[in-house]
Design a protein around this motif. Structure first.
Motif, mmCIF file in Angstrom:
data_model
loop_
_atom_site.group_PDB
_atom_site.id
_atom_site.type_symbol
_atom_site.label_atom_id
_atom_site.label_comp_id
_atom_site.label_asym_id
_atom_site.label_seq_id
_atom_site.Cartn_x
_atom_site.Cartn_y
_atom_site.Cartn_z
ATOM 1 N N ILE A 260 0.830 -1.182 -0.085
ATOM 2 C CA ILE A 260 -0.313 0.217 -0.095
ATOM 3 C C ILE A 260 0.506 1.436 -0.119
ATOM 4 O O ILE A 260 0.579 2.162 -0.671
ATOM 5 N N ASP A 261 2.481 1.047 0.898
ATOM 6 C CA ASP A 261 2.877 2.472 1.009
ATOM 7 C C ASP A 261 3.755 2.714 -0.948
ATOM 8 O O ASP A 261 3.155 4.115 -1.138
ATOM 9 N N GLU A 262 4.417 1.877 -1.311
ATOM 10 C CA GLU A 262 4.596 2.003 -2.136
ATOM 11 C C GLU A 262 3.881 2.484 -3.703
ATOM 12 O O GLU A 262 3.851 3.337 -4.117
ATOM 13 N N SER A 263 2.956 1.907 -3.236
ATOM 14 C CA SER A 263 1.780 2.331 -4.177
ATOM 15 C C SER A 263 1.067 3.658 -4.807
ATOM 16 O O SER A 263 0.836 4.268 -5.251
ATOM 17 N N ILE A 264 1.276 3.917 -2.641
ATOM 18 C CA ILE A 264 -0.138 5.629 -2.781
ATOM 19 C C ILE A 264 1.483 6.170 -3.272
ATOM 20 O O ILE A 264 0.980 7.360 -4.659
ATOM 21 N N GLU A 269 3.431 10.100 -7.692
ATOM 22 C CA GLU A 269 4.753 10.672 -8.346
ATOM 23 C C GLU A 269 3.972 10.482 -9.934
ATOM 24 O O GLU A 269 4.956 11.532 -10.820
ATOM 25 N N ARG A 270 4.145 9.199 -10.268
ATOM 26 C CA ARG A 270 4.250 9.169 -11.729
ATOM 27 C C ARG A 270 2.592 9.567 -12.368
ATOM 28 O O ARG A 270 1.539 9.620 -11.815
ATOM 29 N N GLU A 271 3.720 9.973 -13.796
ATOM 30 C CA GLU A 271 2.237 10.737 -14.622
ATOM 31 C C GLU A 271 1.848 10.205 -15.772
ATOM 32 O O GLU A 271 2.910 9.488 -16.316
ATOM 33 N N ALA A 272 0.689 9.833 -15.888
ATOM 34 C CA ALA A 272 1.055 9.522 -17.635
ATOM 35 C C ALA A 272 -0.863 9.977 -18.261
ATOM 36 O O ALA A 272 -1.694 10.601 -17.171
ATOM 37 N N ASN A 283 -6.555 2.507 -11.032
ATOM 38 C CA ASN A 283 -6.104 1.989 -9.494
ATOM 39 C C ASN A 283 -6.171 2.626 -8.472
ATOM 40 O O ASN A 283 -5.777 2.220 -7.724
ATOM 41 N N GLN A 284 -7.298 3.244 -8.509
ATOM 42 C CA GLN A 284 -8.148 3.857 -6.940
ATOM 43 C C GLN A 284 -8.935 2.566 -6.607
ATOM 44 O O GLN A 284 -8.755 2.637 -5.703
ATOM 45 N N GLN A 285 -8.690 1.739 -7.452
ATOM 46 C CA GLN A 285 -10.196 0.303 -7.107
ATOM 47 C C GLN A 285 -8.500 -0.225 -6.245
ATOM 48 O O GLN A 285 -9.382 -1.045 -5.329
ATOM 49 N N ALA A 336 0.468 -4.008 -6.296
ATOM 50 C CA ALA A 336 1.763 -2.999 -6.325
ATOM 51 C C ALA A 336 2.172 -3.183 -7.789
ATOM 52 O O ALA A 336 2.899 -2.365 -8.376
ATOM 53 N N VAL A 337 2.563 -4.656 -7.874
ATOM 54 C CA VAL A 337 3.314 -4.801 -9.035
ATOM 55 C C VAL A 337 2.165 -3.845 -10.044
ATOM 56 O O VAL A 337 3.432 -3.155 -11.586
ATOM 57 N N GLU A 338 1.569 -3.682 -10.702
ATOM 58 C CA GLU A 338 0.275 -3.988 -11.579
ATOM 59 C C GLU A 338 0.814 -1.989 -11.707
ATOM 60 O O GLU A 338 1.228 -0.930 -12.985
ATOM 61 N N ILE A 339 0.651 -1.912 -10.402
ATOM 62 C CA ILE A 339 0.407 -0.133 -10.632
ATOM 63 C C ILE A 339 2.064 0.665 -10.962
ATOM 64 O O ILE A 339 2.438 1.240 -11.490
#
Ligand SMILES: Cc1cc2nc3c(=O)[nH]c(=O)nc-3n(C[C@H](O)[C@H](O)[C@H](O)COP(=O)(O)OP(=O)(O)OC[C@H]3O[C@@H](n4cnc5c(N)ncnc54)[C@H](O)[C@@H]3O)c2cc1C
Length: 389
Positions: A260-264, A269-272, A283-285, A336-339
């Motif tokens: 959770i921590d890493e994904s948040i 940070e990441r933009e697309a 991603n929110q789901q 998390a890997v998917e995010i």
């Protein structure tokens, strides 16, 4: 009923979180750490009293209980999941088994040294041909004079390469039906003639926890090393798993929380497509599922630990907590890997390690199939494990 941690539990949580963030997290980002057991970290954990929560003070423990144990494990595993194995060997299945079933002499000789990491412990149940089907173990211990002669081998034993002492389950009556009645528990020490150890290398994950085989060739164990009574080993092992599953569930919650921590962080940070990726509802789901699943696992974990602290049998509750936490942890690691997209597939970011480590929680201390079976058989009323309270 209340859901608040006590002041003592909050202090323990802060201490463990602080330790994890200062002593462990800075080291897990290096490749070197990822493949090496670090004796000094485990010893420092012992110095902080992390292995003593469920032991009385006269054995060097803090007597803070199983909820405190769960809190510590979650915090440590949020930083490095491999370290969870040491909670079994230095805090639960090994020394707690000796506390609950051993003689006074055995307790005096081993418990304090194990929780203080002066001795590294093992809890040896699994064999090359029997894991889930524990009653079918084939290692035998045949009485000869004042000792038992042991032949056979144990597989996948945490701490085997670095062990000093620990508990092993063997068949003292290989022919008895039902089979589980022929199992007994003994204390072993690394220097016993006829005991060899072999490291299992190239594991998928949990690289900081050494794992190995124990090979017994006419190894003599003195009869005073028997833990409990002859033929009581299955019962002792199942009792140890009730406590062990609390610890595994706590480790799984810690890993899920790290996901959770890493994904948040990454979602912010990441933009697309000109947006932060956290703005995409899909991603929110994932974030919502991870948070909800982890919080549900944590509540189940605390319930199982609460029962253990009240000395109430918690077989069903600890099995449910372990089951849900393990499944949540694996799902969260996948999300998390998917995010992280392509970067999720790189060792440069921690989620690849979390993914490899998470899968272990579906195997140890009863696989997810076995925990499903225990829960279903209790529900169906065919093999009740739940006690009323
Ligand atoms: C890193 C690591 C550390 C470990 N540390 C220890 C340790 O310290 N001490 C120790 O004793 N063991 C340890 N283990 C062993 C672990 O507990 C076993 O791997 C686990 O119990 C499963 O046993 P098995 O590997 O023999 O799989 P098996 O029992 O052969 O199972 C294989 C598959 O069949 C499924 N299965 C088996 N029986 C049934 C059934 N009746 N119904 C439905 N499905 C079934 C299982 O769920 C699994 O998916 C460790 C394992 C690992 C990987």
């Amino acid at each position: 009923m209340d859901f608040f941690l006590t002041e003592e539990q909050k202090i323990v949580q802060r201490l463990a979180r602080d330790f994890a963030e200062k002593e462990i997290m800075p080291k897990v980002s290096t490749d070197d750490h990822a493949h090496r057991f670090q004796n000094e970290i485990v010893k420092k954990m012992a110095d902080h009293g992390f292995f003593g929560s469920v032991f009385p003070e006269h054995y060097g423990g803090s007597n803070l209980g199983h909820i405190a144990h769960a809190i510590i494990v979650e915090e440590i595993c949020r930083a490095e999941s491999s370290l969870r194995h040491f909670f079994n060997m230095q805090a639960l299945t090994c020394p707690l088994t000796i506390l609950n079933w051993g003689t006074d002499q055995q307790k005096k000789k081993y418990i304090k040294k194990l929780i203080q990491c002066e001795l590294f412990g093992v809890n040896a149940m699994t064999e090359p041909n029997a894991g889930s089907d524990f009653a079918s173990i084939q290692t035998t211990a045949i009485k000869d004079g004042n000792s038992f002669v042991v032949n056979g081998s144990k597989m996948w034993i945490s701490n085997a390469p670095i062990m000093d002492a620990g508990v092993v389950y063997v068949k003292t009556d290989p022919k008895i039906i039902p089979k589980h009645r022929g199992i007994s528990c003994f204390i072993i020490e690394k220097d016993m003639p006829g005991l060899k150890r072999k490291e299992i290398k190239n594991k998928l994950g949990h690289h900081c926890a050494p794992t190995g085989e124990l090979i017994f060739e006419d190894c003599r164990i003195p009869e005073q090393n028997l833990v409990g009574e002859l033929g009581q080993g299955f019962k002792i092992a199942m009792n140890a798993l009730d406590f062990g599953r609390i610890s595994v569930a706590a480790g799984a919650v810690g890993v899920a929380q790290a996901c959770i921590d890493e994904s948040i962080r990454y979602c912010n940070e990441r933009e697309a497509f000109g947006k932060r990726i956290g703005e995409f509802q899909m991603n929110q789901q994932k974030i919502a599922d991870m948070i909800a699943g982890t919080e549900a696992s944590r509540v189940l974990l605390y319930k199982a630990a609460f029962l253990a602290d009240q000395n109430i049998r918690n077989t069903l509750e600890s099995t449910i907590a372990k089951h849900i936490a393990a499944e949540t942890c694996v799902k969260s690691a996948r999300f998390a890997v998917e995010i992280f997209g392509g970067y999720g597939y790189s060792e440069e970011y921690p989620v690849a390690r979390l993914y490899r480590d998470a899968i272990m929680y579906q195997t140890g201390e009863g696989s997810s199939n076995i925990t499903s079976m225990i829960i279903a058989l209790d529900g169906l009323g065919w093999k009740k494990v739940k006690v009323e309270y």
